[in-house]
Write a protein that holds these residues in place. Sequence first.
Motif, mmCIF file in Angstrom:
data_model
loop_
_atom_site.group_PDB
_atom_site.id
_atom_site.type_symbol
_atom_site.label_atom_id
_atom_site.label_comp_id
_atom_site.label_asym_id
_atom_site.label_seq_id
_atom_site.Cartn_x
_atom_site.Cartn_y
_atom_site.Cartn_z
ATOM 1 N N VAL A 117 9.042 8.146 -1.494
ATOM 2 C CA VAL A 117 8.011 7.728 -0.936
ATOM 3 C C VAL A 117 6.610 7.925 -1.956
ATOM 4 N N GLY A 118 6.085 6.884 -1.868
ATOM 5 C CA GLY A 118 4.898 6.751 -3.029
ATOM 6 C C GLY A 118 3.864 5.764 -2.713
ATOM 7 N N LEU A 119 2.594 5.751 -3.080
ATOM 8 C CA LEU A 119 1.472 4.924 -2.799
ATOM 9 C C LEU A 119 1.400 3.841 -3.594
ATOM 10 N N PRO A 162 3.530 15.098 3.245
ATOM 11 C CA PRO A 162 3.602 13.526 3.847
ATOM 12 C C PRO A 162 3.356 13.765 5.230
ATOM 13 N N ARG A 165 8.356 -1.944 2.017
ATOM 14 C CA ARG A 165 7.010 -2.079 1.655
ATOM 15 C C ARG A 165 6.069 -2.006 2.757
ATOM 16 N N GLY A 199 8.388 13.183 -2.128
ATOM 17 C CA GLY A 199 8.681 11.898 -1.547
ATOM 18 C C GLY A 199 9.961 11.950 -0.876
ATOM 19 N N GLY A 240 8.164 6.057 -6.264
ATOM 20 C CA GLY A 240 7.801 7.214 -5.288
ATOM 21 C C GLY A 240 8.105 8.603 -6.045
ATOM 22 N N ALA A 252 0.837 -1.214 -0.072
ATOM 23 C CA ALA A 252 -0.111 -0.040 -0.042
ATOM 24 C C ALA A 252 0.848 1.256 0.033
ATOM 25 N N LEU A 253 2.210 1.252 0.561
ATOM 26 C CA LEU A 253 3.124 2.454 0.458
ATOM 27 C C LEU A 253 4.492 1.648 0.383
ATOM 28 N N VAL A 273 -2.640 7.967 8.058
ATOM 29 C CA VAL A 273 -2.258 6.880 8.862
ATOM 30 C C VAL A 273 -2.543 6.849 10.395
ATOM 31 N N GLN A 280 8.701 3.121 0.710
ATOM 32 C CA GLN A 280 9.393 4.289 0.895
ATOM 33 C C GLN A 280 10.783 3.914 1.086
ATOM 34 N N ASN A 296 5.373 -4.662 7.481
ATOM 35 C CA ASN A 296 6.304 -4.255 6.304
ATOM 36 C C ASN A 296 7.188 -5.126 5.910
#
Length: 262
Positions: A67-69, A111, A236, A79, A74, A18-19, A119, A21, A192
Amino acid sequence: METEPITPSTPRPVRRPALVQGRHELTFLHWPVEPERVAALLPAGTRPDTLDGVTYVGLVPFLMRGVGLGPGPGLPYLGTFCETNVRLYSVDGQGRRGVVFRSLDATRLLPVLMGRFGVRLPYVWSSMRLRRENGVLTYTCRRGRRAGRGPTSRVVVRPAAAIAQPTALELFLTARWGMHVPWHGRTVHLPNEHAPWPLHRAELLDLDDDLITAAGLPPMPQPPVSVLYSPGVTVRFGAPSTVRPTPAPGRQCPGRQRSPGH
């Protein structure tokens, strides 16, 4: 209830992130603390995770990149930013070890807003800088956007030799495969996945920090017992799952907690 072991490798792969980074140029500073001094700061359904009866407070400054969804690449600008987090170590009723963030200071507003409202993490928009010069890393943080308005932190370290075989304590402090987060009246676990941390010994040259006490933790007057550096990994995050309430006294699941690495 058996607690999952601490190992350098992810125990459960994240198949649909889902994310994503990248965490780079990290320094891990840790102090021991009695579990009862921090238990009330953890979310419902979790308790302090311990090694030989002791838990730890962590101060971790680093550079976030990309950082990215979802699974895609990212964001190159939004990000990428500096971050410093203050964290504790937790375990839930299902035996899953994790991290509980008491504060996360970051330099990008978007962010920070996504972390706070998406979150439910305690992100704060702060001024930060990371400088590397002659093999020495200097992390500076000032909470808020104006001088003299909030707590500050300054960490100066010199990374040293790579660690071929981390100790039980070093694994306990760094090989964490999820976090516990309060979420709309309940607690969730966010798993993660990442490659094993490439860890190095590091020498602490200077430390001046207000973030730990600002996070509601007791002062740490002694030097940290563990100082580590890592060039970083890509992380992840998977989908959250609800933490079941801790069993009432006298109804705990049988079994004993495994030692880290076993």
